[in-house]
Design an enzyme around this catalytic site. Structure first.
Site, short mmCIF file in Angstrom:
data_model
loop_
_atom_site.label_atom_id
_atom_site.label_comp_id
_atom_site.label_asym_id
_atom_site.label_seq_id
_atom_site.Cartn_x
_atom_site.Cartn_y
_atom_site.Cartn_z
N ILE A 101 -85.37 -67.50 86.89
CA ILE A 101 -87.30 -67.99 88.14
C ILE A 101 -88.62 -66.92 87.48
O ILE A 101 -88.52 -65.66 87.02
CB ILE A 101 -87.41 -67.72 89.26
CG1 ILE A 101 -86.36 -67.89 90.39
CG2 ILE A 101 -88.29 -68.10 90.15
CD1 ILE A 101 -86.18 -67.86 91.42
N ASN A 146 -91.44 -71.82 86.81
CA ASN A 146 -92.99 -72.08 88.08
C ASN A 146 -93.50 -70.72 87.73
O ASN A 146 -94.90 -71.04 87.68
CB ASN A 146 -91.95 -70.82 89.61
CG ASN A 146 -93.25 -70.35 90.03
OD1 ASN A 146 -93.87 -70.67 90.52
ND2 ASN A 146 -93.64 -69.16 90.04
N TYR A 169 -105.70 -77.00 82.25
CA TYR A 169 -104.75 -76.89 83.46
C TYR A 169 -103.68 -78.15 83.39
O TYR A 169 -102.40 -78.13 83.71
CB TYR A 169 -105.78 -76.54 84.98
CG TYR A 169 -104.65 -75.90 85.51
CD1 TYR A 169 -103.37 -74.71 85.77
CD2 TYR A 169 -104.59 -76.77 86.45
CE1 TYR A 169 -102.26 -74.71 86.53
CE2 TYR A 169 -103.49 -76.18 88.18
CZ TYR A 169 -101.85 -75.16 87.19
OH TYR A 169 -101.01 -75.30 88.63
N THR A 217 -102.47 -67.83 97.36
CA THR A 217 -101.98 -67.07 96.26
C THR A 217 -103.48 -66.93 95.25
O THR A 217 -104.11 -66.72 96.02
CB THR A 217 -100.56 -67.69 95.21
OG1 THR A 217 -101.60 -68.64 94.36
CG2 THR A 217 -99.32 -68.35 95.78
N1 LIG Z 1 -101.20 -72.03 94.27
C1 LIG Z 1 -101.47 -72.86 94.39
O1 LIG Z 1 -102.42 -73.58 95.38
C2 LIG Z 1 -100.95 -73.71 93.17
C3 LIG Z 1 -100.87 -74.81 93.37
C4 LIG Z 1 -99.93 -76.68 92.34
C5 LIG Z 1 -99.69 -75.52 91.74
N2 LIG Z 1 -99.37 -74.51 91.57
C6 LIG Z 1 -98.59 -73.57 90.87
O2 LIG Z 1 -96.87 -73.02 90.93
C7 LIG Z 1 -96.97 -72.05 90.18
C8 LIG Z 1 -96.92 -70.68 90.46
O3 LIG Z 1 -98.13 -69.89 90.85
P1 LIG Z 1 -98.71 -68.91 91.89
O4 LIG Z 1 -100.14 -69.67 93.33
O5 LIG Z 1 -97.62 -68.60 92.69
O6 LIG Z 1 -99.17 -68.02 90.92
P2 LIG Z 1 -99.96 -66.47 91.51
O7 LIG Z 1 -100.09 -65.45 92.61
O8 LIG Z 1 -101.33 -65.99 90.35
O9 LIG Z 1 -98.46 -65.62 90.24
C9 LIG Z 1 -97.74 -66.24 88.96
C10 LIG Z 1 -96.93 -65.87 88.47
O10 LIG Z 1 -96.50 -66.48 87.29
C11 LIG Z 1 -96.19 -64.91 86.05
N3 LIG Z 1 -97.33 -64.66 85.16
C12 LIG Z 1 -98.82 -65.16 84.75
N4 LIG Z 1 -98.95 -64.73 83.58
C13 LIG Z 1 -98.16 -64.95 82.80
C14 LIG Z 1 -97.80 -64.15 81.74
N5 LIG Z 1 -98.48 -64.17 80.77
N6 LIG Z 1 -95.98 -63.93 81.17
C15 LIG Z 1 -95.45 -64.29 82.48
N7 LIG Z 1 -95.65 -63.91 83.41
C16 LIG Z 1 -96.88 -64.69 84.12
C17 LIG Z 1 -97.30 -63.78 87.36
O11 LIG Z 1 -96.34 -62.73 86.81
P3 LIG Z 1 -97.49 -61.43 86.48
O12 LIG Z 1 -98.84 -61.55 86.58
O13 LIG Z 1 -96.25 -60.52 86.86
O14 LIG Z 1 -97.10 -61.30 84.41
C18 LIG Z 1 -96.64 -64.49 88.74
O15 LIG Z 1 -95.35 -63.87 88.84
C19 LIG Z 1 -97.60 -71.83 89.14
O16 LIG Z 1 -97.04 -72.82 87.66
C20 LIG Z 1 -98.91 -72.67 89.46
O17 LIG Z 1 -99.52 -73.50 88.58
C21 LIG Z 1 -100.02 -73.63 92.51
#
Ligand SMILES: NC(=O)c1ccc[n+]([C@@H]2O[C@H](COP(=O)([O-])OP(=O)(O)OC[C@H]3O[C@@H](n4cnc5c(N)ncnc54)[C@H](OP(=O)(O)O)[C@@H]3O)[C@@H](O)[C@H]2O)c1
Length: 240
Positions: A6, A75, A142, A179
């Site tokens: 993951i 993810n 994006y 998030t």
């Molecule tokens: N939140 C929403 O409303 C929403 C809606 C539609 C789709 N999504 C999708 O859902 C997925 C998860 O999003 P989320 O909302 O859970 O985001 P989040 O809370 O910002 O978490 C993002 C995750 O990605 C990791 N990440 C980011 N940049 C990274 C890098 N340079 N290297 C390695 N890991 C990295 C972060 O870990 P570290 O910072 O520890 O590296 C974190 O674990 C994403 O693909 C997003 O596009 C989210």
């Protein structure tokens, strides 16, 4: 044993997915992110910055002799810089395509290479977004990365069928989740993102799903792989 890889397991949806999966003693999770926040005897964390393709190229998946199921969940994702085209930084464009589209493509490639011949149940689950289907101002890169991820997933499923390697592929839009990504979206200004008020209202009205509730829905797609006939799907497709 069931093995899960993951990305972005340190926060948000990825962390919630990891924690839920670890409740089952038949599951082992390999997580990838820059930071780590889970300690568990069935969890292994790889610290990695996905913006560095040199590091990503070194990722290898292990040989898993007792695997009943192997699942790659792409993810990790960033919304990137929220600005109209013309005002974007080129480096931020590169980073967003890299983390959201190039890394999942490379990890899928490595996953297929490693496991295509195993008899274990195999699944590649990409976390997409409703933004793959809607043109949202300020989110050009994006939206493009998620549209690309959807198409990559469709082609991978097609190839799995042709090559009879029995890999199920899904590209799932998870809905809007409470998030850090949503916090970043709300902290933009209307000059760069005309929809800002809508996203502020989502939070105020309690319309954002929790990461845990969303993770439970995603896990249904993992446990019932025929839940969606279409590769590109959404948690909103779940009727019950
Ligand atoms: N939140 C929403 O409303 C929403 C809606 C539609 C789709 N999504 C999708 O859902 C997925 C998860 O999003 P989320 O909302 O859970 O985001 P989040 O809370 O910002 O978490 C993002 C995750 O990605 C990791 N990440 C980011 N940049 C990274 C890098 N340079 N290297 C390695 N890991 C990295 C972060 O870990 P570290 O910072 O520890 O590296 C974190 O674990 C994403 O693909 C997003 O596009 C989210």
């Amino acid at each position: 044993m069931n093995y899960y890889f993951i990305t972005g397991s340190s926060k948000g949806l990825g962390k919630a997915l990891t924690e839920l999966l670890l409740q089952n003693e038949n599951n082992f999770v390999f997580g990838y992110a820059r930071s780590s926040s889970i300690t568990h005897h069935r969890y292994y964390h790889k610290h990695i910055d996905f913006a560095s393709l040199e590091a990503v190229q070194k990722i290898k998946f292990p040989e898993l002799k007792d695997a009943k199921k192997v699942v790659l969940i792409n993810n990790a994702g960033i919304v990137g810089e929220i600005k109209h085209v013309g005002n974007l930084s080129n480096q931020k464009i590169v980073d967003c395509y890299t983390i959201n589209l190039i890394v999942p493509s490379m990890l899928s490639n490595e996953f297929v290479k490693t496991y295509q011949k195993t008899n274990a149940e195999k699944l590649v689950l990409n976390i997409s977004s409703g933004a793959s289907q809607s043109a949202i101002d300020g989110w050009s890169v994006y939206c493009a990365t998620k549209a690309g991820l959807d198409m990559f997933s469709r082609v991978l499923q097609e190839e799995s069928n042709i090559n009879k390697i029995n890999i199920k592929v899904l590209s799932i839009a998870p809905g809007i989740i409470d998030t850090e990504m949503q916090q970043q979206i709300r902290s933009t200004d209307s000059q760069n993102f005309s929809n800002i008020n809508r996203f502020v209202e989502y939070k105020k009205n309690g319309d954002l799903a929790s990461a845990e509730d969303t993770a439970k829905k995603i896990i249904r797609f993992i446990n019932e792989p025929n839940l969606s006939k279409n590769v590109v799907c959404s948690v909103r497709d779940l009727t019950k």
